[in-house]
Scaffold this active site. Structure first.
Site, PDB file in Angstrom:
ATOM      1  N   MET A  28      -5.084 -45.923 -18.415  1.00 51.87           N
ATOM      2  CA  MET A  28      -6.259 -46.107 -17.568  1.00 51.87           C
ATOM      3  C   MET A  28      -7.459 -46.573 -18.386  1.00 51.87           C
ATOM      4  O   MET A  28      -7.914 -45.869 -19.286  1.00 51.87           O
ATOM      5  CB  MET A  28      -6.596 -44.802 -16.842  1.00 51.87           C
ATOM      6  CG  MET A  28      -5.475 -44.306 -15.936  1.00 51.87           C
ATOM      7  SD  MET A  28      -5.950 -42.803 -15.040  1.00 51.87           S
ATOM      8  CE  MET A  28      -7.228 -43.461 -13.941  1.00 51.87           C
ATOM      9  N   GLY A  30     -10.362 -47.306 -16.914  1.00 57.13           N
ATOM     10  CA  GLY A  30     -11.574 -46.975 -16.184  1.00 57.13           C
ATOM     11  C   GLY A  30     -11.954 -48.037 -15.178  1.00 57.13           C
ATOM     12  O   GLY A  30     -12.905 -47.867 -14.409  1.00 57.13           O
ATOM     13  N   SER A  34      -6.223 -50.452 -13.166  1.00 58.42           N
ATOM     14  CA  SER A  34      -5.406 -49.318 -13.600  1.00 58.42           C
ATOM     15  C   SER A  34      -5.641 -48.092 -12.719  1.00 58.42           C
ATOM     16  O   SER A  34      -4.743 -47.267 -12.536  1.00 58.42           O
ATOM     17  CB  SER A  34      -5.662 -48.986 -15.072  1.00 58.42           C
ATOM     18  OG  SER A  34      -7.031 -48.733 -15.313  1.00 58.42           O
ATOM     19  N   CYS A 121      -4.265 -55.873 -29.480  1.00 57.26           N
ATOM     20  CA  CYS A 121      -4.463 -54.534 -28.945  1.00 57.26           C
ATOM     21  C   CYS A 121      -3.283 -54.128 -28.074  1.00 57.26           C
ATOM     22  O   CYS A 121      -2.765 -53.005 -28.185  1.00 57.26           O
ATOM     23  CB  CYS A 121      -5.762 -54.470 -28.153  1.00 57.26           C
ATOM     24  SG  CYS A 121      -6.152 -52.826 -27.518  1.00 57.26           S
ATOM     25  N   GLY A 145      -2.291 -51.656 -15.545  1.00 61.34           N
ATOM     26  CA  GLY A 145      -2.893 -52.464 -14.489  1.00 61.34           C
ATOM     27  C   GLY A 145      -2.856 -53.948 -14.768  1.00 61.34           C
ATOM     28  O   GLY A 145      -3.599 -54.717 -14.139  1.00 61.34           O
ATOM     29  N   CYS A 218     -13.762 -55.823 -25.742  1.00 58.81           N
ATOM     30  CA  CYS A 218     -14.417 -54.516 -25.643  1.00 58.81           C
ATOM     31  C   CYS A 218     -15.382 -54.223 -26.786  1.00 58.81           C
ATOM     32  O   CYS A 218     -16.373 -53.541 -26.591  1.00 58.81           O
ATOM     33  CB  CYS A 218     -13.385 -53.403 -25.520  1.00 58.81           C
ATOM     34  SG  CYS A 218     -12.302 -53.179 -26.951  1.00 58.81           S
TER      35      CYS A 218
END
Length: 382
Positions: A28, A30, A34, A121, A145, A218
């Site tokens: 998840m 956020g 997801s 990643c 997701g 990110c």
């Protein structure tokens, strides 16, 4: 009389047992995607465990917007888990993320490449370290997701493009291995569009139903790569010369890290009769080499670290007729793939492409279909 595993029909995740006895770890971020996966699987009765990764400094992340895995996103993932009613954990992966993704990103960028850290990643953190955590928690599978499809073929699970070509994330998942694909599930891959995902989020009453999609890498706020590199590698922004391919010195720059292959705007060398583009970065000499657009055209693309997902081994043929993407935003183009070993190949583009850059991925697709055959990393100058 209860059904045994040999006669029980498969559930939606492909297991011959009741949903309540099928544990699935949901990665998840956020975000809405997801979160919908977790809520949907929970509604279907699965034993859902949500996990969010803290990938970099939590305090610094709180001030950021528009990126995944930041402090706000961890909070949002926890809220979703609480509202739906399944356990949620936050795992500190800062050191793993720095070592596996950020350090290589900085080194690659300083070497004149255009890296894609999201692929690393997925490859080194989410689908390796987190996947092992899922196994440690006795999960039967891990769901994400991502917009991509896992389809059972004659020789096991295959990777296919998402039903919605606008949302398709196959470019970022080419390095998914067969073993990982056996364990992974992608429930959103068959949805027609993002509107369908948001409709599901509203249906489940999720607090992130209207949350905007993340746009940035990110750990790169506002897409400003150079500022991140300067923090990671102090002194990296050394000035140097902007040089025409014919040898003329046209100006000066304040650091090679501010330039990428194919760049035209912001070169600071106006007043010339022809439009010029960055065609090469000479990091050692601190030179930005510029030239006419035709110099960006590339036909032969060398790739390494090839991950092959085809039924036959990569080296089973001298040549493969394929489609390839050399950038995430470009449509697949016809090409010939020539294996050099199990992990290296040469790709010949039937129509030359502009701006092919080391550090980008070259992702391979089957012609006339949706299957992802794998891909590799472009590793030297176009």
């Amino acid at each position: 009389m209860p059904l045994d595993s040999a006669t029980r029909p498969l559930n939606s995740l492909g297991f011959a047992k009741p949903e309540a006895e099928t544990r699935v770890l949901v990665a998840m971020s956020g975000g809405v995607d997801s979160s919908v996966v977790a809520a949907q699987l929970a509604e279907e009765g699965y034993d859902v465990v949500g996990v969010t990764l803290q990938l970099y400094d939590h305090g610094a992340a709180l001030a950021k917007k528009g990126a995944c895995c930041a402090g706000r996103d961890i909070h949002d993932a926890r809220r979703v888990a609480e509202s739906v009613g399944f356990p949620h954990y936050v795992l500190d992966y800062e050191n793993a993320f720095r070592e596996a993704v950020i350090e290589e990103f900085a080194d690659s960028y300083l070497a004149g490449a255009t890296p894609v850290p999201c692929i690393r990643c997925n490859e080194r953190v989410k689908f390796r370290d987190l996947l092992e955590t899922a196994r440690d928690l006795d999960a039967d599978c891990m769901a994400t997701g991502h917009y991509i499809r896992r389809v059972m073929g004659a020789q096991g699970p295959e990777l296919h493009c998402a039903a919605d070509p606008v949302r398709d994330q196959s470019y970022f998942l080419f390095s998914t291995t067969r073993e990982q694909l056996d364990y992974l599930r992608f429930p959103l891959g068959g949805l027609p569009d993002k509107a369908a995902t948001r409709a599901l989020a509203a249906k489940y009453g999720l607090p992130v139903a209207d949350k905007p999609d993340s746009q940035d890498i990110c750990f790169v706020p506002e897409g400003n790569y150079a500022s991140v590199i300067e923090k990671l590698r102090p002194g990296a922004a050394e000035p140097g010369e902007i040089v025409h391919v014919d040898g003329r010195i046209l100006g000066v720059h304040d650091g090679v890290i501010h330039y990428t292959i194919g760049q035209r705007r912001g070169l600071g060398i106006g007043g010339l009769s022809e439009p010029l583009f960055v065609v090469r970065l000479d990091v050692d000499a601190r030179r930005v080499i510029v030239g006419p657009k035709e110099m960006l055209s590339t036909r032969i693309v060398p790739v390494r670290e090839v991950n092959w997902l085809g039924d036959a081994p990569l080296t089973a043929r001298a040549e493969w007729e394929v489609l390839v993407k050399v950038r995430s935003t470009r449509p697949p183009r016809a090409a010939i793939l020539r294996p050099l070993s199990d992990t290296q190949a040469e790709v010949e583009l039937l129509t030359p492409e502009d701006g092919v850059s080391p550090g980008q991925a070259c992702v391979v697709y089957e012609p006339g279909g949706t299957r992802v055959l794998g891909g590799g990393w472009i590793w030297r100058g176009a």
